[in-house]
Motif scaffolding. Structure first.
Motif, PDB file in Angstrom:
ATOM      1  N   VAL A   1      28.787  25.990  37.883  1.00  0.00           N
ATOM      2  CA  VAL A   1      27.466  25.522  37.462  1.00  0.00           C
ATOM      3  C   VAL A   1      26.904  26.481  36.422  1.00  0.00           C
ATOM      4  N   ASN A   2      26.417  25.931  35.310  1.00  0.00           N
ATOM      5  CA  ASN A   2      25.833  26.743  34.250  1.00  0.00           C
ATOM      6  C   ASN A   2      24.383  26.333  34.000  1.00  0.00           C
TER       7      ASN A   2
ATOM      8  N   ASP B   1      29.781  30.494  39.861  1.00  0.00           N
ATOM      9  CA  ASP B   1      31.218  30.198  39.847  1.00  0.00           C
ATOM     10  C   ASP B   1      31.726  30.087  41.278  1.00  0.00           C
ATOM     11  N   LYS B   2      31.801  28.849  41.776  1.00  0.00           N
ATOM     12  CA  LYS B   2      32.265  28.619  43.141  1.00  0.00           C
ATOM     13  C   LYS B   2      33.782  28.666  43.243  1.00  0.00           C
TER      14      LYS B   2
ATOM     15  N   PHE C   1      35.254  33.699  29.954  1.00  0.00           N
ATOM     16  CA  PHE C   1      34.373  34.414  30.873  1.00  0.00           C
ATOM     17  C   PHE C   1      33.811  33.481  31.942  1.00  0.00           C
ATOM     18  N   VAL C   2      33.327  32.336  31.530  1.00  0.00           N
ATOM     19  CA  VAL C   2      32.660  31.419  32.449  1.00  0.00           C
ATOM     20  C   VAL C   2      33.638  30.685  33.355  1.00  0.00           C
ATOM     21  N   PHE C   3      34.758  30.219  32.794  1.00  0.00           N
ATOM     22  CA  PHE C   3      35.631  29.323  33.539  1.00  0.00           C
ATOM     23  C   PHE C   3      36.909  29.967  34.081  1.00  0.00           C
ATOM     24  N   GLN C   4      37.321  31.105  33.536  1.00  0.00           N
ATOM     25  CA  GLN C   4      38.612  31.687  33.920  1.00  0.00           C
ATOM     26  C   GLN C   4      38.508  33.076  34.552  1.00  0.00           C
TER      27      GLN C   4
ATOM     28  N   LYS D   1      27.574  35.107  37.217  1.00  0.00           N
ATOM     29  CA  LYS D   1      27.760  35.661  35.884  1.00  0.00           C
ATOM     30  C   LYS D   1      26.520  35.417  35.019  1.00  0.00           C
ATOM     31  N   LEU D   2      26.295  36.326  34.088  1.00  0.00           N
ATOM     32  CA  LEU D   2      25.207  36.183  33.124  1.00  0.00           C
ATOM     33  C   LEU D   2      25.752  36.388  31.719  1.00  0.00           C
TER      34      LEU D   2
END
Length: 374
Positions: A60-61, A90-91, A338-341, A97-98
């Motif tokens: 979720v972003n 990030d589940k 960063f966000v997805f991996q 994360k920021l």
């Protein structure tokens, strides 16, 4: 101009992460009802046709926006959206994360297709235009937004009994020489090293953006950053500290903080959605917040108004790390990684794509062979 820092959904998450949500759902709903709902700017309804965005059902972003909310001649006055962050739940990797999007970053604005600073997107089309601009330049899907004025930050820090920060000598001297910290007593109490800051002191600390003080001495963070890089690092660092501090508070204290802050928050998220995110974070049990700032070091250059006449002066021009050409692709790829991996373990390091590596090799060979081609 007063600067600001954003709490939004990151604050909502931190409030409930330390206790059982089911037992206090009614109480939380009452608190959440203090939030202003923006039904006219629901991000999930924004038309992104023709724009590629990365997404994941387990990630979720939320776009976090900070802005000036002041009164002039008895009327509310909203300033520029100088604080822009993406808070990631990030589940998949059980991490929070920021990502800071620096306000002076040069981007192609969605509404007018002109190259301008990112913080101009809101003024030229509101939250929806800001989302489309971020999606257009950085290829990321957002699930909602939260916006808050700077006053909420000062209120919450005071309400939780202050927050710990480490000030360098240059930061301390700068805050004592300026009016960034409201009140002479608050400025006088500042010292070099770790200390507990009250709301006024913390707000002044995260406002620091200048690279040098009046004597020409560089104003650096504890890890050596200056300018807006130092400023966004301070913002993320204090948000992480607040997150940890709030998890030590009692339920009654947390609810009191929520009721105080939520009056200053606007979002397109409904109570059920927010409570769902709270439950997810409570199950994670983490207090760590991973951080990234965009544009990354090594992947930008300084831009001037003569080159980009609509940028309103100096700007940060994203590059691919090889040439000086204006190119957002590498920074977009870094956000994706960063966000997805990224699993939150160890320091995040951007890995350039094979095509980027090939480009580097071609450029290197070209430079080596250039003397023989003349």
């Amino acid at each position: 101009m007063w600067k600001k820092i954003v709490f939004g959904v990151a604050l909502v998450i931190s409030i409930a992460a330390g206790f059982g949500v089911a037992k206090v759902q009614n109480t939380m709903n009452t608190s959440l009802n203090h939030i202003t709902r923006d039904k006219d700017n629901v991000l999930k309804d924004v038309n992104l046709d023709g724009i590629h965005v990365n997404s994941d059902d387990k990630i979720v972003n939320i776009l976090l926006i900070g802005y000036d909310l002041r009164k002039e001649n008895g009327k509310d006055f909203g300033g520029l959206t100088d604080v822009m962050m993406i808070a990631t739940l990030d589940k998949k990797h059980n991490t929070i994360k920021l990502t800071s999007l620096m306000r002076d970053t040069l981007v192609r604005i969605a509404s007018n297709n002109e190259d301008m600073k990112l913080n101009a997107a809101y003024a030229r089309g509101g939250v929806k235009n800001m989302y489309k601009t971020i999606a257009k330049n950085f290829n990321i899907k957002l699930d909602g937004y939260a916006m808050v004025g700077f006053k909420a930050f000062q209120q919450v820090v005071d309400k939780i009994g202050g927050v710990e920060a480490e000030l360098t000598e240059s930061e301390t001297n700068y805050l004592k020489d300026t009016n960034y910290v409201h009140g002479a007593k608050n400025r006088k109490k500042l010292k070099v090293g770790k200390q507990t800051l009250n709301g006024a002191q913390a707000l002044g600390y995260v406002r620091i953006r200048s690279d040098k003080n009046r004597l020409g001495v560089p104003v650096k963070t504890a890890n050596g950053l200056t300018d807006d890089y130092g400023r966004t690092w301070r913002q993320r660092t204090l948000m992480s500290a607040i997150f940890k501090k709030m998890k030590t508070l009692s339920l009654s204290e947390l609810i009191a903080v929520a009721n105080k802050v939520f009056d200053n928050v606007k979002t397109d998220l409904d109570n059920d959605t927010i409570l769902g995110y709270i439950k997810d974070v409570a199950m994670m049990g983490t207090t760590d917040v991973c951080q990234l700032q965009i544009p990354m070091n090594g992947y930008y250059r300084d831009g001037h108004q003569a080159e980009f006449p609509n940028s309103d002066g100096w700007s940060l021009v994203p590059t691919n790390g090889v040439s000086s050409a204006y190119d957002t692709s590498a920074n977009a790829a870094a956000i994706k990684q960063f966000v997805f991996q990224y699993n939150g373990k160890g320091e995040f390091k951007y890995k350039s794509s094979s095509s980027s590596s090939s480009t580097r090799l071609v450029m290197l060979l070209f430079i080596i062979c250039l003397p023989f081609m003349i």
